[in-house]
Design a protein around this motif. Structure first.
Motif, PDB file in Angstrom:
ATOM      1  N   ILE A 181       8.785   1.350   8.565  1.00 52.12           N
ATOM      2  CA  ILE A 181       8.273   2.345   7.599  1.00 52.12           C
ATOM      3  C   ILE A 181       7.509   2.676   8.506  1.00 52.12           C
ATOM      4  CG2 ILE A 181       6.897   3.525   5.747  1.00 52.12           C
ATOM      5  CD1 ILE A 181       7.618   1.141   3.740  1.00 52.12           C
ATOM      6  N   VAL A 182       7.184   4.197   9.062  1.00 50.52           N
ATOM      7  CA  VAL A 182       6.893   4.418  10.032  1.00 50.52           C
ATOM      8  C   VAL A 182       5.849   5.742   9.574  1.00 50.52           C
ATOM      9  CG1 VAL A 182       6.556   6.277  12.509  1.00 50.52           C
ATOM     10  CG2 VAL A 182       8.454   4.093  11.884  1.00 50.52           C
ATOM     11  N   GLY A 183       4.604   5.447   9.917  1.00 49.12           N
ATOM     12  CA  GLY A 183       3.254   6.267   9.888  1.00 49.12           C
ATOM     13  C   GLY A 183       2.397   5.776   8.707  1.00 49.12           C
ATOM     14  N   MET A 184       1.914   4.145   9.025  1.00 44.70           N
ATOM     15  CA  MET A 184       1.064   3.503   7.525  1.00 44.70           C
ATOM     16  C   MET A 184      -0.015   3.555   8.536  1.00 44.70           C
ATOM     17  SD  MET A 184       3.664   1.368   5.467  1.00 44.70           S
ATOM     18  CE  MET A 184       3.833   0.006   6.310  1.00 44.70           C
ATOM     19  N   GLY A 191       1.082  -1.215   0.164  1.00 46.39           N
ATOM     20  CA  GLY A 191       0.265  -0.337  -0.363  1.00 46.39           C
ATOM     21  C   GLY A 191       0.741   0.877   0.037  1.00 46.39           C
ATOM     22  N   TYR A 192       2.119   1.067   0.336  1.00 47.31           N
ATOM     23  CA  TYR A 192       2.476   2.250   0.516  1.00 47.31           C
ATOM     24  C   TYR A 192       3.270   2.452  -1.026  1.00 47.31           C
ATOM     25  CZ  TYR A 192       5.775  -1.472   1.389  1.00 47.31           C
ATOM     26  OH  TYR A 192       6.771  -2.184   1.338  1.00 47.31           O
ATOM     27  N   CYS A 193       3.664   1.270  -1.873  1.00 48.31           N
ATOM     28  CA  CYS A 193       5.077   1.531  -2.963  1.00 48.31           C
ATOM     29  C   CYS A 193       4.279   2.321  -4.342  1.00 48.31           C
ATOM     30  CB  CYS A 193       5.260   0.217  -2.773  1.00 48.31           C
ATOM     31  SG  CYS A 193       7.064   0.377  -4.310  1.00 48.31           S
ATOM     32  N   SER A 194       4.525   2.980  -4.835  1.00 53.67           N
ATOM     33  CA  SER A 194       4.575   3.821  -5.959  1.00 53.67           C
ATOM     34  C   SER A 194       4.586   2.444  -7.314  1.00 53.67           C
ATOM     35  CB  SER A 194       5.242   4.920  -6.043  1.00 53.67           C
ATOM     36  OG  SER A 194       6.645   4.562  -6.281  1.00 53.67           O
ATOM     37  N   PRO A 237       1.934   7.648 -11.842  1.00 55.78           N
ATOM     38  CA  PRO A 237       3.383   8.677 -12.625  1.00 55.78           C
ATOM     39  C   PRO A 237       4.968   7.982 -12.470  1.00 55.78           C
ATOM     40  CG  PRO A 237       2.452  10.618 -12.140  1.00 55.78           C
ATOM     41  CD  PRO A 237       1.714   9.526 -11.007  1.00 55.78           C
ATOM     42  N   ILE A 238       5.103   6.675 -11.870  1.00 58.79           N
ATOM     43  CA  ILE A 238       6.571   6.951 -11.760  1.00 58.79           C
ATOM     44  C   ILE A 238       7.286   6.585 -13.606  1.00 58.79           C
ATOM     45  CG2 ILE A 238       6.485   6.322  -9.721  1.00 58.79           C
ATOM     46  CD1 ILE A 238       7.103   3.540 -10.188  1.00 58.79           C
ATOM     47  N   GLN A 239       8.876   6.204 -13.477  1.00 54.12           N
ATOM     48  CA  GLN A 239       9.448   5.613 -14.825  1.00 54.12           C
ATOM     49  C   GLN A 239       9.638   4.257 -14.256  1.00 54.12           C
ATOM     50  OE1 GLN A 239      13.069   6.988 -14.441  1.00 54.12           O
ATOM     51  NE2 GLN A 239      13.509   6.750 -16.138  1.00 54.12           N
ATOM     52  N   LYS A 240       9.099   3.499 -15.587  1.00 55.57           N
ATOM     53  CA  LYS A 240       9.016   2.451 -15.321  1.00 55.57           C
ATOM     54  C   LYS A 240       9.858   1.368 -16.622  1.00 55.57           C
ATOM     55  CE  LYS A 240       4.140   2.382 -14.235  1.00 55.57           C
ATOM     56  NZ  LYS A 240       2.997   1.201 -14.549  1.00 55.57           N
ATOM     57  N   TYR A 241      10.766   1.006 -15.738  1.00 56.67           N
ATOM     58  CA  TYR A 241      12.221   0.036 -17.099  1.00 56.67           C
ATOM     59  C   TYR A 241      12.858  -1.501 -16.049  1.00 56.67           C
ATOM     60  CZ  TYR A 241      15.279   2.391 -13.259  1.00 56.67           C
ATOM     61  OH  TYR A 241      15.015   3.093 -12.606  1.00 56.67           O
ATOM     62  N   SER A 242      12.566  -1.974 -17.608  1.00 52.99           N
ATOM     63  CA  SER A 242      13.562  -3.686 -16.790  1.00 52.99           C
ATOM     64  C   SER A 242      14.497  -3.616 -15.922  1.00 52.99           C
ATOM     65  CB  SER A 242      13.592  -4.681 -17.874  1.00 52.99           C
ATOM     66  OG  SER A 242      14.231  -4.199 -19.293  1.00 52.99           O
ATOM     67  N   PHE A 243      15.116  -4.410 -15.939  1.00 52.57           N
ATOM     68  CA  PHE A 243      16.535  -4.862 -14.777  1.00 52.57           C
ATOM     69  C   PHE A 243      17.767  -3.353 -15.850  1.00 52.57           C
ATOM     70  CE2 PHE A 243      19.976  -5.957 -11.802  1.00 52.57           C
ATOM     71  CZ  PHE A 243      19.116  -6.303 -10.786  1.00 52.57           C
ATOM     72  N   MET A 244      18.364  -3.103 -14.663  1.00 54.55           N
ATOM     73  CA  MET A 244      20.046  -2.316 -15.276  1.00 54.55           C
ATOM     74  C   MET A 244      20.025  -3.363 -15.809  1.00 54.55           C
ATOM     75  SD  MET A 244      20.187   1.078 -12.979  1.00 54.55           S
ATOM     76  CE  MET A 244      19.211   1.957 -13.287  1.00 54.55           C
ATOM     77  N   THR A 245      21.804  -2.589 -17.209  1.00 53.67           N
ATOM     78  CA  THR A 245      23.021  -3.680 -17.373  1.00 53.67           C
ATOM     79  C   THR A 245      24.069  -3.367 -16.200  1.00 53.67           C
ATOM     80  OG1 THR A 245      23.097  -1.126 -18.063  1.00 53.67           O
ATOM     81  CG2 THR A 245      22.260  -3.095 -19.325  1.00 53.67           C
ATOM     82  N   LYS A 246      25.088  -4.562 -16.706  1.00 54.40           N
ATOM     83  CA  LYS A 246      25.526  -4.051 -15.119  1.00 54.40           C
ATOM     84  C   LYS A 246      27.036  -3.324 -15.412  1.00 54.40           C
ATOM     85  CE  LYS A 246      29.837  -5.741 -16.753  1.00 54.40           C
ATOM     86  NZ  LYS A 246      31.085  -7.002 -17.059  1.00 54.40           N
ATOM     87  N   HIS A 256       6.859   8.797   2.682  1.00 55.91           N
ATOM     88  CA  HIS A 256       6.386   9.558   2.077  1.00 55.91           C
ATOM     89  C   HIS A 256       5.383   9.597   1.295  1.00 55.91           C
ATOM     90  CE1 HIS A 256       8.592  12.649  -0.967  1.00 55.91           C
ATOM     91  NE2 HIS A 256       6.956  12.551  -0.995  1.00 55.91           N
ATOM     92  N   ALA A 257       4.104  10.109   1.925  1.00 57.67           N
ATOM     93  CA  ALA A 257       2.647   9.327   0.877  1.00 57.67           C
ATOM     94  C   ALA A 257       2.633   9.881  -0.416  1.00 57.67           C
ATOM     95  CB  ALA A 257       1.657   9.823   2.017  1.00 57.67           C
ATOM     96  N   ILE A 258       2.642   9.247  -1.284  1.00 59.82           N
ATOM     97  CA  ILE A 258       2.668   9.612  -2.738  1.00 59.82           C
ATOM     98  C   ILE A 258       1.263   9.307  -2.874  1.00 59.82           C
ATOM     99  CG2 ILE A 258       3.774   8.666  -5.013  1.00 59.82           C
ATOM    100  CD1 ILE A 258       5.917   7.816  -3.718  1.00 59.82           C
ATOM    101  N   ALA A 259       1.034  10.002  -4.122  1.00 54.85           N
ATOM    102  CA  ALA A 259      -0.038   9.850  -5.197  1.00 54.85           C
ATOM    103  C   ALA A 259      -0.649   8.835  -5.666  1.00 54.85           C
ATOM    104  CB  ALA A 259      -0.828  11.523  -5.718  1.00 54.85           C
ATOM    105  N   GLY A 260      -1.388   8.114  -5.697  1.00 58.88           N
ATOM    106  CA  GLY A 260      -2.090   6.968  -6.292  1.00 58.88           C
ATOM    107  C   GLY A 260      -1.726   5.782  -5.917  1.00 58.88           C
ATOM    108  N   THR A 261      -1.072   6.333  -4.352  1.00 54.45           N
ATOM    109  CA  THR A 261      -1.218   4.823  -4.101  1.00 54.45           C
ATOM    110  C   THR A 261      -2.108   5.045  -2.703  1.00 54.45           C
ATOM    111  OG1 THR A 261       0.309   5.731  -1.920  1.00 54.45           O
ATOM    112  CG2 THR A 261       1.162   4.774  -3.675  1.00 54.45           C
ATOM    113  N   PRO A 262      -2.309   3.449  -2.040  1.00 58.19           N
ATOM    114  CA  PRO A 262      -3.890   2.786  -1.060  1.00 58.19           C
ATOM    115  C   PRO A 262      -3.408   4.777  -0.106  1.00 58.19           C
ATOM    116  CG  PRO A 262      -2.429   1.022  -1.764  1.00 58.19           C
ATOM    117  CD  PRO A 262      -1.914   2.226  -2.154  1.00 58.19           C
ATOM    118  N   LEU A 263      -2.206   4.711   0.748  1.00 55.75           N
ATOM    119  CA  LEU A 263      -1.760   5.623   1.465  1.00 55.75           C
ATOM    120  C   LEU A 263      -2.044   7.436   1.097  1.00 55.75           C
ATOM    121  CD1 LEU A 263       0.590   2.973   3.710  1.00 55.75           C
ATOM    122  CD2 LEU A 263      -1.137   3.861   4.167  1.00 55.75           C
ATOM    123  N   GLU A 264      -1.918   7.607  -0.038  1.00 59.62           N
ATOM    124  CA  GLU A 264      -1.996   8.751  -0.469  1.00 59.62           C
ATOM    125  C   GLU A 264      -3.389   9.592   0.640  1.00 59.62           C
ATOM    126  OE1 GLU A 264      -4.016  11.402  -3.888  1.00 59.62           O
ATOM    127  OE2 GLU A 264      -4.171   9.442  -4.365  1.00 59.62           O
TER     128      GLU A 264
END
Length: 332
Positions: free
Chosen positions: A205-208, A70-73, A81-90, A236-244
Motif C-alpha cells: 500500500i503506497v501513500g502511508m 492504521g489504513y484499514c476501516s 461506519p462500515i457494514q459488519k458481518y461474520s463469514f459468508m455461507t458457501k 484511499h484514506a478512510i475517515a475514522g482510521t488513523p490515516l484519515e
C-alpha cells in the motif's frame, strides 16, 4: 534510445536495478513520464503481451477484526461506519463466483477480515472452492490472514491457486502502520503458503507516509519472497482510521511506482489494486503500460469503478482480457 529504454533492455537481460536506478524511477521528471512508461511497457509486453488479468474481490467477512492496522476501516481501532458481518455461507461465495465469471474475471478473490481463519471459516472456503472449480474453472485466491500449515494444506487440496498476504510496506516502516502483528509474521505466512504449494500473492500500500526508500525496499522484499502476483494499492484514506486525511499521492507518482515494480519484478503479475480510481483518476489507462492486472468491481469497504467502464478502458487501449478456459464460449 532513451535512458529508460536502455534500462528496460538491461532488465530484460537479467539486470537488477541499483538503488540509484530505482530512486531515479521514482524521481523521474514528469516531462519524461511517458518515456519511463514506454520502457516499462517493453518489459511488460515481453512477458505478458497485451493481455490483462481481471480479478474480483468477495468480502467474505467484514469488520470484527482485532488487529490495529492504521489504513484499514475494518480494524479494531477504526470508527469508520462500515457494514459488519461474520463469514459468508458457501452459497454466497458461489453467487460471487458466478458474477465474477460473467464479468470475464479470471481470478476470484475470497477475502476475510481478522487475524486468521477459524476452522469453520476454512471449512466454508474448502467446500465453496471445490464447487467453484467444478462449475466455473476460475482461479481462486484466498486472503484469510495469518495461516497455519495444516490450513494451507487443506486450501491447496481444495483447489486454492493463490494466497494473498500483503507485506503492505517495508520492514522498517511496518511498526508505524500496525503493532498487533509483525512484519515477520507476514513473511512467515507467505512461507507457509509456498511450502503448501500455493502461489504466493503479496503486495504493498503506497501513500502511508512512507519514504521513497521504503517503496524501493518493499519492492525488493517482494522479489526476494518470489511473490508471483504483486497487488499495488494506493492509499484511499478512510475517515475514522488513523490515516484519515492522508493525501500524499498524485497520479504521476502512482505511475512511477507501478513502473518501479515492473522494473524490479519484471516477470511477475503487477496488479493495480485498491485506490486505483481515486489516485490515478484520469490517468488510469496509462497504468496498464506497466501493470498487467486489475481488480474490477468493488474492493473491501470502498466502491470501485463500474465494471463496464473497466472493460471499455481495456478495449480502448487495444488490450485483451485473459479468460479462463471455456469462458469465451460461455459469454458469447
Amino acid at each position: 534510445m532513451t535512458y529508460w529504454m536502455t534500462l528496460a533492455g538491461r532488465v530484460l537481460n537479467g539486470w537488477e536495478l541499483t538503488d540509484e536506478e530505482a530512486m531515479s524511477v521514482l524521481n523521474c521528471p514528469d516531462d519524461d513520464l511517458l518515456q519511463l512508461l514506454h520502457g516499462a511497457f517493453q518489459i511488460r509486453k515481453h512477458y505478458y503481451g497485451k493481455k490483462v488479468k481481471l480479478n474480483m474481490i468477495m468480502n467474505a467477512k467484514s469488520g470484527l477484526c482485532p488487529e490495529n492496522c492504521g489504513y484499514c476501516s475494518q480494524s479494531a481501532i477504526s470508527t469508520a461506519p462500515i457494514q459488519k458481518y461474520s463469514f459468508m455461507t458457501k452459497e454466497d461465495l458461489l453467487k460471487g463466483a458466478e458474477k465474477a465469471y460473467n464479468l470475464k474475471v479470471g481470478t476470484y478473490c475470497i477475502v476475510a477480515s481478522g487475524r486468521g481463519p477459524s476452522p469453520r471459516d476454512v471449512d466454508v472456503v474448502v467446500e465453496a472452492v471445490e464447487e467453484i472449480k467444478e462449475k466455473y474453472g476460475l482461479k481462486v485466491c484466498a486472503c484469510l490472514g495469518i495461516l497455519k500449515p495444516e490450513q494451507a494444506v487443506r486450501l491447496k487440496s481444495a483447489g486454492v491457486d493463490r494466497y494473498n498476504h500483503n507485506l503492505n510496506t517495508s520492514k522498517e516502516h511496518h511498526p508505524s502502520i500496525t503493532t498487533s502483528h509483525t512484519y515477520d509474521n507476514r513473511v512467515s505466512t507467505l512461507e507457509v503458503v509456498k511450502d503448501a504449494g500455493i502461489s504466493p500473492c503479496s503486495g504493498v500500500i503506497v501513500g502511508m507516509k512512507e519514504t521513497k526508500k521504503d517503496v524501493i525496499n518493499v519492492a525488493r522484499s517482494l522479489k526476494a519472497i518470489d511473490a508471483d502476483s504483486i497487488p499495488v494499492n494506493f492509499l484511499h484514506a478512510i475517515a475514522g482510521t488513523p490515516l484519515e486525511g492522508t493525501d500524499e499521492l498524485n497520479p504521476r507518482y502512482c505511475l512511477k511506482v507501478l513502473a518501479l515494480f515492473r522494473y524490479i519484478n519484471p516477470t511477475k503479475e503487477i496488479r493495480i489494486s485498491g485506490g486505483r480510481e481515486v489516485n490515478l483518476r484520469s490517468l488510469q489507462p496509462l497504468g496498464l503500460y506497466a501493470a498487467n492486472s486489475i481488480f474490477v468491481g468493488d474492493y473491501l469497504t470502498t466502491e470501485g469503478q463500474e465494471s463496464t467502464a473497466d472493460h471499455k478502458m481495456l478495449e480502448d487501449l487495444g488490450f485483451e482480457i485473459e479468460l479462463v478456459p471455456g469462458q469465451a464460449e460461455a459469454l458469447c
